[in-house]
Write a protein that holds these residues in place. Sequence first.
Motif, short mmCIF file in Angstrom:
data_model
loop_
_atom_site.label_atom_id
_atom_site.label_comp_id
_atom_site.label_asym_id
_atom_site.label_seq_id
_atom_site.Cartn_x
_atom_site.Cartn_y
_atom_site.Cartn_z
N LYS A 6 0.85 -1.19 0.00
CA LYS A 6 0.00 0.00 0.00
C LYS A 6 0.88 1.24 0.00
N GLU A 7 0.42 2.25 -0.75
CA GLU A 7 1.17 3.49 -0.78
C GLU A 7 0.84 4.32 0.46
N ARG A 8 1.87 4.86 1.10
CA ARG A 8 1.65 5.67 2.31
C ARG A 8 0.83 6.90 1.98
N SER A 9 -0.12 7.21 2.89
CA SER A 9 -0.99 8.37 2.65
C SER A 9 -0.23 9.69 2.77
N ASP A 10 0.92 9.66 3.50
CA ASP A 10 1.69 10.89 3.68
C ASP A 10 2.90 10.95 2.74
N LYS A 11 2.92 10.06 1.75
CA LYS A 11 4.04 10.03 0.82
C LYS A 11 4.10 11.33 0.02
N ARG A 98 9.44 18.60 -2.84
CA ARG A 98 8.51 17.49 -2.62
C ARG A 98 7.30 18.00 -1.86
N PHE A 99 6.11 17.55 -2.27
CA PHE A 99 4.87 17.98 -1.63
C PHE A 99 4.01 16.77 -1.27
N PHE A 100 3.25 16.90 -0.19
CA PHE A 100 2.29 15.86 0.17
C PHE A 100 1.26 15.72 -0.94
N GLY A 101 0.60 14.56 -0.98
CA GLY A 101 -0.39 14.29 -2.01
C GLY A 101 -1.49 15.34 -2.08
N PHE A 102 -2.01 15.75 -0.92
CA PHE A 102 -3.11 16.73 -0.92
C PHE A 102 -2.64 18.09 -1.43
#
Length: 201
Positions: A6-11, A98-102
């Motif tokens: 699973k991909e980390r939500s905070d990646k 680098r930025f968080f997904g959101f």
Amino acid sequence: MPGERKERSDKKRPVAPYIRAAAYEQIARITYVCDLPLKTVGEMLAREGLKSKELLDVIKVNFRRDFIVDDYQYCIGHADNKPFRMNIKGEKCRLAMRFFGFEHERFAALAYALDCSVQMAIGYVIETALEKKNVMLSILSKGIIRDLDPRRKEQLRRICRYLDQHSPEAYITLPMVMEHVIAGSISNQKKIKMTIDAWGE
């Protein structure tokens, strides 16, 4: 699927927009006086810049599609606008961040409004922030105040209280003082912590 990671939500997602060499050098000067990595200053300018009404007022004239800022702000795009392109004349440099997904999703929405790539949209925000000195200093002050140690924060608060007592016509805030410190540090190429320490003596 079984066994699939699973991909980390905070990646964080990497981006590396091109910006003018002069803008890159300005960020390098800021990183020196602020004791922060290059990518951190770039991320700060991009992240906080997107929240700035002053900055949005500048870039929204290029929107081809609508952009939802928040629950209370909505920028209307104009379909007759051409797709936005950054015409960088002369030397240019890549700024890796680098930025968080959101956060990346917010920049993707901005890119959609401008009809350009996500990287170009982020580069545009950074370049615009750097060109508007009051916006840039306001953006940086918010991020840097959070990272200051308690002793230097208290020094700044004492300076605020002193200025308030001697400036009855204006209410002096911590970010306002920090903006002044940053501007002075960049002009004199002196590290911010050294400037604060000198003020607190």
